[in-house]
Design a protein around this motif. Structure first.
Motif, PDB file in Angstrom:
ATOM      1  N   LEU A 150       1.443  -1.365   0.262  1.00 32.68           N
ATOM      2  CA  LEU A 150       0.559   0.286  -0.080  1.00 32.68           C
ATOM      3  C   LEU A 150       0.262   0.908  -0.213  1.00 32.68           C
ATOM      4  O   LEU A 150       0.279   2.485  -1.069  1.00 32.68           O
ATOM      5  N   TYR A 151       2.253   1.415   0.796  1.00 29.31           N
ATOM      6  CA  TYR A 151       2.969   2.398   1.043  1.00 29.31           C
ATOM      7  C   TYR A 151       3.905   2.683  -0.947  1.00 29.31           C
ATOM      8  O   TYR A 151       3.565   4.040  -0.927  1.00 29.31           O
ATOM      9  N   LEU A 152       4.019   1.465  -0.894  1.00 22.69           N
ATOM     10  CA  LEU A 152       4.847   1.644  -2.770  1.00 22.69           C
ATOM     11  C   LEU A 152       3.766   2.217  -3.675  1.00 22.69           C
ATOM     12  O   LEU A 152       3.715   2.790  -4.164  1.00 22.69           O
ATOM     13  N   LYS A 171       4.346   5.883  -6.079  1.00 24.52           N
ATOM     14  CA  LYS A 171       2.590   5.173  -7.467  1.00 24.52           C
ATOM     15  C   LYS A 171       3.521   4.690  -7.735  1.00 24.52           C
ATOM     16  O   LYS A 171       3.735   4.251  -9.052  1.00 24.52           O
ATOM     17  N   PHE A 172       3.847   3.444  -7.085  1.00 16.13           N
ATOM     18  CA  PHE A 172       3.980   2.012  -7.744  1.00 16.13           C
ATOM     19  C   PHE A 172       3.399   1.442  -8.725  1.00 16.13           C
ATOM     20  O   PHE A 172       2.027   0.839  -7.797  1.00 16.13           O
ATOM     21  N   GLU A 173       2.607   1.626  -9.924  1.00 13.87           N
ATOM     22  CA  GLU A 173       1.482   1.180 -10.658  1.00 13.87           C
ATOM     23  C   GLU A 173       0.107   1.144  -9.741  1.00 13.87           C
ATOM     24  O   GLU A 173      -0.197   0.102  -9.479  1.00 13.87           O
ATOM     25  N   PRO A 174      -0.289   2.423  -9.164  1.00 14.88           N
ATOM     26  CA  PRO A 174      -1.077   2.199  -8.415  1.00 14.88           C
ATOM     27  C   PRO A 174      -2.696   1.914  -8.373  1.00 14.88           C
ATOM     28  O   PRO A 174      -3.306   1.475  -7.825  1.00 14.88           O
ATOM     29  N   MET A 226       7.591  -3.893 -13.608  1.00 13.89           N
ATOM     30  CA  MET A 226       6.443  -2.876 -14.666  1.00 13.89           C
ATOM     31  C   MET A 226       6.817  -1.657 -13.645  1.00 13.89           C
ATOM     32  O   MET A 226       7.042  -0.322 -14.914  1.00 13.89           O
ATOM     33  N   ALA A 227       6.503  -1.032 -12.440  1.00 18.70           N
ATOM     34  CA  ALA A 227       6.303  -0.290 -12.248  1.00 18.70           C
ATOM     35  C   ALA A 227       8.035   0.329 -12.025  1.00 18.70           C
ATOM     36  O   ALA A 227       8.399   1.397 -11.641  1.00 18.70           O
ATOM     37  N   LEU A 228       8.674  -0.530 -12.065  1.00 17.92           N
ATOM     38  CA  LEU A 228      10.300  -0.719 -11.364  1.00 17.92           C
ATOM     39  C   LEU A 228      11.342   0.112 -12.881  1.00 17.92           C
ATOM     40  O   LEU A 228      12.550  -0.426 -12.945  1.00 17.92           O
ATOM     41  N   ILE A 229      10.591  -0.094 -14.009  1.00 21.33           N
ATOM     42  CA  ILE A 229      11.126   0.031 -15.223  1.00 21.33           C
ATOM     43  C   ILE A 229      12.065   1.320 -15.171  1.00 21.33           C
ATOM     44  O   ILE A 229      12.668   0.961 -15.712  1.00 21.33           O
ATOM     45  N   PRO A 230      11.293   2.616 -15.188  1.00 24.44           N
ATOM     46  CA  PRO A 230      12.971   3.565 -15.122  1.00 24.44           C
ATOM     47  C   PRO A 230      13.805   3.096 -14.102  1.00 24.44           C
ATOM     48  O   PRO A 230      14.262   3.698 -14.309  1.00 24.44           O
TER      49      PRO A 230
END
Length: 401
Positions: free
Chosen positions: A40-42, A47-50, A200-204
């Motif tokens: 939930l924090y992430l 804002k990791f694939e929220p 996916m959220a960590l792509i950058p």
């Protein structure tokens, strides 16, 4: 009748979830509740694939609170057991399941991922791909990680079905990973879904070091010529032709490719704007809510906290990294063949995380050459990757399904 307040309170506490958390294997549920808080924090703070991670995290929280009856793994054990009288019985699940069991039927039946693909299709402009068909090669190359991780999973002791479901994480397409896992390895769904959406959220963070390691400054600074304008007729014909050809070639791709191309056709016809808007917004949002919370429900502590989960997280990273590597290496090859006219950075966008991967290509190109505008060029491989991951999933489903 005497009213014994202390006895009532004692019974209430004994039957509460708090008592279960501190008894026997309740520590696993407690640990998963903490994992839910981290997710939930992430999703909220980082804002990791929220849009999906918040739902998965809350589903994880609910399913691990003991005694609430929202999700019943034993029902799904019977559903998957060929010797059970309730084998593949959705009726039994409906009659005896909790709220999350009923919502999970949409995941198990492949309904939610397919509906998500209608929305993705309605939001996707295939113009860059039509304008530059060579992008299909980069989209295909970026599926390399899928098969690399598949063989890695076999070596680590997973079955063929499980290895196929783990490997598809390399396609960087969450709905596709969920769709294949529910068909081939539902027992791994929670770990696969969390790994897929996390990466996916960590792509950058994951892709730039690989991009810099495999390309030279000269290659990264290449400016590409402007794409030709694609006609409306081409955009209308494209989803019809792709759906017909790909489904004839690999019929098992029909749910994903069919829905993807149908959604895109709604976007491009010019006469179905209301349906396209519904697919992009209302439908996409509703299905995302149901998909997230029901996938999160599968992360039951007693089944999720096993060594195989760590293997899946590791293999997911390998899959995603090698998909990026595959796209970049073929991008470098095309750079050589074209005489230096193609920037290999667009190859990394061949993973199907639209449009994030294309934006990373654009950002890294700008760092080397401030006048370099790669976004539209990278969108070609990016949307090709969506098609590529669906085809890879269809192929694996045909082989192992």
């Amino acid at each position: 009748m005497d009213f014994d307040f202390l006895s009532i309170m004692s019974e209430l506490l004994k039957d509460s979830g708090f008592a279960a958390l501190f008894a026997g294997s309740g520590w696993k549920s407690l640990l998963m509740i903490l994992v839910a808080f981290v997710l939930l924090y992430l999703g909220i703070n980082r804002k990791f694939e929220p849009l999906l991670l918040v739902g998965i995290a809350f589903g994880c929280l609910l399913t691990n609170i003991p005694g609430n009856g929202l999700y019943t793994p034993e029902l799904w054990d019977a559903f998957l057991n060929e010797s059970s009288e309730f084998y593949h019985s959705y009726g039994h699940v409906m009659a005896h399941g909790g709220l999350l069991d009923i919502l999970y039927i949409g995941v198990k039946a492949g309904v939610y991922p397919s509906l998500i693909f209608i929305g993705i299709g309605a939001m996707t402009d295939f113009g860059p791909l039509i304008s530059n068909p060579k992008s299909l090669i980069l989209g295909a190359a970026a599926q390399f990680g899928v098969f690399f991780a598949f063989f890695g999973a076999i070596l680590l002791g997973f079955t063929g079905n499980q290895a196929a479901s783990i490997g598809i994480i390399g396609g960087a397409d969450g709905p596709t990973a969920i769709f294949l896992a529910t068909r081939l390895a539902p027992e791994l769904l929670g770990a696969i879904a969390i790994a897929a959406y996390s990466y996916m959220a960590l792509i950058p963070m994951i892709q730039p070091p690989i991009m810099h390691a495999l390309t030279t400054e000269k290659e990264r600074s290449v400016k590409m010529v402007q794409l030709r304008k694609v006609s409306q007729r081409e955009k209308i014909v494209f989803p019809i032709v792709v759906a017909t050809f790909v489904i004839l070639l690999i019929p098992s791709t029909a749910p994903l490719i069919g829905c993807l191309m149908f959604g895109n056709l709604l976007r491009e016809t010019g006469v179905t704007d209301r349906l396209s808007d519904t697919a992009q917004n209302a439908l996409m949002n509703i299905v995302t809510i149901f998909l997230g919370i029901s996938v999160g429900a599968t992360t039951v502590g007693s089944r999720f906290l096993v060594f195989d989960t760590l293997k899946i997280v590791f293999l997911g990273l390998i899959a995603f990294s090698f998909s990026t590597i595959g796209g970049l290496l073929v991008g470098k090859l095309m750079y050589k063949i074209s005489g230096g006219k193609i920037n290999p950075l667009i190859g990394s966008a061949g993973v199907s995380a639209v449009p994030m991967a294309a934006r990373v290509s654009q950002k890294e190109g700008l760092k080397t050459n401030p006048s370099n505008y790669l976004l539209m060029h990278a969108m070609g491989p990016n949307v090709a990757g969506v098609i590529g991951s669906a085809i890879a999933a269809g192929f694996l489903l045909k082989v192992f399904g």
